[in-house]
Design a protein around this motif. Sequence first.
Motif, PDB file in Angstrom:
ATOM      1  N   GLU A  41       0.856  -1.184   0.000  1.00  0.00           N
ATOM      2  CA  GLU A  41       0.000   0.000   0.000  1.00  0.00           C
ATOM      3  C   GLU A  41       0.898   1.243   0.000  1.00  0.00           C
ATOM      4  OE1 GLU A  41      -3.152   1.245   3.108  1.00  0.00           O
ATOM      5  OE2 GLU A  41      -3.747  -0.693   2.289  1.00  0.00           O
ATOM      6  N   MET A  42       0.448   2.273  -0.684  1.00  0.00           N
ATOM      7  CA  MET A  42       1.266   3.481  -0.787  1.00  0.00           C
ATOM      8  C   MET A  42       1.196   4.270   0.515  1.00  0.00           C
ATOM      9  SD  MET A  42       2.498   3.297  -3.835  1.00  0.00           S
ATOM     10  CE  MET A  42       2.985   4.896  -4.414  1.00  0.00           C
ATOM     11  N   ILE A  83      13.207   4.968  -4.393  1.00  0.00           N
ATOM     12  CA  ILE A  83      12.561   3.644  -4.481  1.00  0.00           C
ATOM     13  C   ILE A  83      11.440   3.583  -5.511  1.00  0.00           C
ATOM     14  CG2 ILE A  83      13.144   3.111  -2.076  1.00  0.00           C
ATOM     15  CD1 ILE A  83      10.210   3.310  -1.379  1.00  0.00           C
ATOM     16  N   PHE A 133       7.067   2.554   2.677  1.00  0.00           N
ATOM     17  CA  PHE A 133       8.239   3.076   1.965  1.00  0.00           C
ATOM     18  C   PHE A 133       9.486   2.953   2.852  1.00  0.00           C
ATOM     19  CE2 PHE A 133       4.991   6.068  -0.094  1.00  0.00           C
ATOM     20  CZ  PHE A 133       4.768   5.183  -1.134  1.00  0.00           C
ATOM     21  N   TRP A 134       9.299   3.338   4.125  1.00  0.00           N
ATOM     22  CA  TRP A 134      10.445   3.269   5.043  1.00  0.00           C
ATOM     23  C   TRP A 134      10.908   1.837   5.235  1.00  0.00           C
ATOM     24  CZ3 TRP A 134      13.249   7.242   5.639  1.00  0.00           C
ATOM     25  CH2 TRP A 134      12.701   8.523   5.746  1.00  0.00           C
ATOM     26  N   LEU A 183      11.645  11.556   3.637  1.00  0.00           N
ATOM     27  CA  LEU A 183      10.791  10.683   2.840  1.00  0.00           C
ATOM     28  C   LEU A 183      10.937  11.013   1.353  1.00  0.00           C
ATOM     29  CD1 LEU A 183       8.623   8.470   2.781  1.00  0.00           C
ATOM     30  CD2 LEU A 183       6.909  10.261   2.955  1.00  0.00           C
ATOM     31  N   TYR A 209      10.593  -0.661   3.164  1.00  0.00           N
ATOM     32  CA  TYR A 209      11.248  -1.100   1.920  1.00  0.00           C
ATOM     33  C   TYR A 209      12.693  -0.577   1.876  1.00  0.00           C
ATOM     34  CZ  TYR A 209      11.036  -2.665  -2.934  1.00  0.00           C
ATOM     35  OH  TYR A 209      11.226  -3.348  -4.111  1.00  0.00           O
ATOM     36  N   SER A 217      -1.026  -0.821  -3.906  1.00  0.00           N
ATOM     37  CA  SER A 217      -2.429  -0.650  -3.557  1.00  0.00           C
ATOM     38  C   SER A 217      -2.629   0.685  -2.878  1.00  0.00           C
ATOM     39  CB  SER A 217      -2.918  -1.802  -2.692  1.00  0.00           C
ATOM     40  OG  SER A 217      -2.208  -1.842  -1.496  1.00  0.00           O
ATOM     41  N   VAL A 218      -3.766   1.245  -3.115  1.00  0.00           N
ATOM     42  CA  VAL A 218      -4.126   2.525  -2.526  1.00  0.00           C
ATOM     43  C   VAL A 218      -5.453   2.324  -1.818  1.00  0.00           C
ATOM     44  CG1 VAL A 218      -4.692   4.930  -2.990  1.00  0.00           C
ATOM     45  CG2 VAL A 218      -2.976   3.769  -4.391  1.00  0.00           C
ATOM     46  N   GLU A 254       3.478   5.751   3.952  1.00  0.00           N
ATOM     47  CA  GLU A 254       4.831   6.154   4.352  1.00  0.00           C
ATOM     48  C   GLU A 254       5.567   5.013   5.051  1.00  0.00           C
ATOM     49  OE1 GLU A 254       5.014   9.852   6.425  1.00  0.00           O
ATOM     50  OE2 GLU A 254       7.096   9.523   7.053  1.00  0.00           O
TER      51      GLU A 254
END
Lengths: 230, 63
Positions: free
Chosen positions: A46-47, B20, A52-53, B13, A55, B34-35, A49
């Motif tokens: 899922e997008m 990435i 992302f961290w 970020l 990953y 996914s959103v 935060e």
Amino acid sequence: MICVYGIVNNNRNCEFIELPGRNAIRIVPRGEIGGVVSEISPGDLEMRENNFWKYHEVLLKLSEYYTVLPVRFGTTLRDTEAVRELLSCNYERFVTAINNLKGKVEIGVKVMRYIKESGEEYCPVQKSELTGKAYIMSRLQQKRKKSIQQNDAGNLGAEINSILNRESERSNPVIRGDKKIILNGAYLVNAGHVDYFKKCVKEIALRYPDLKFLISGPWPPYNFVSIKCS
Amino acid sequence: MYENVSELKRVTLAEVLDRILDKGVVVKGDLVISVADVDLIYIGLQLVICAADKLYESGEDLV
């Protein structure tokens, strides 16, 4: 489905990397290299935060032990067999890229110019203050001045990049005289020269007191991996 | 001594996303993100997400 984080110079079977809050991360071997994968839990891609961290954290951890070719966030494959197929089909390219990047890391350098609040760099003319030819001449003069400033900023960016380029193995710069960030560069340096390279940046910064320098990294060599495969 | 230099002790970020999402090995046709709990599966796309200004800079059309 499994998530693919990167390709590494490792062919050991089923090596696990434990990171809190992640499914077990393992290496799928193929010859001298391996694909780093994990099972996907709901919400992992899922997008958010947090994802992302996580990953990024996996890739940082990997780069402590291996030469890593990072794979773009969200890349998934059907199963382990599909990973082996990916590695087989692109084997030579992956091995060459890994060998070229062995022992090297990426350092990010951003160089910014200060946009003065006084409007010294850009001062729009109020149309009501001037009329006709005077207004047009004033706009032309402003445009010319802005163009010169942008040109100068672009030259500065190129000049700084040229110095940093000499101190690094490779570089990947974006130079934009028309932006606040006049140089957004990624520099590939030997892992043992990171401190030296950062010192070089700081020494260069002394010569340009009107510019702001931002250093980041070391990163896995994201900017020096450009492989598209099917 | 180095007043105009900042070394990011903790990366932002934005720096992470820039890397990435936009760099590295690209495997065609196998990107899933996914959103809001809805899985989006893209097949045959190389570029799914990047900053709009980068897209414009690269000269590619918005799909």
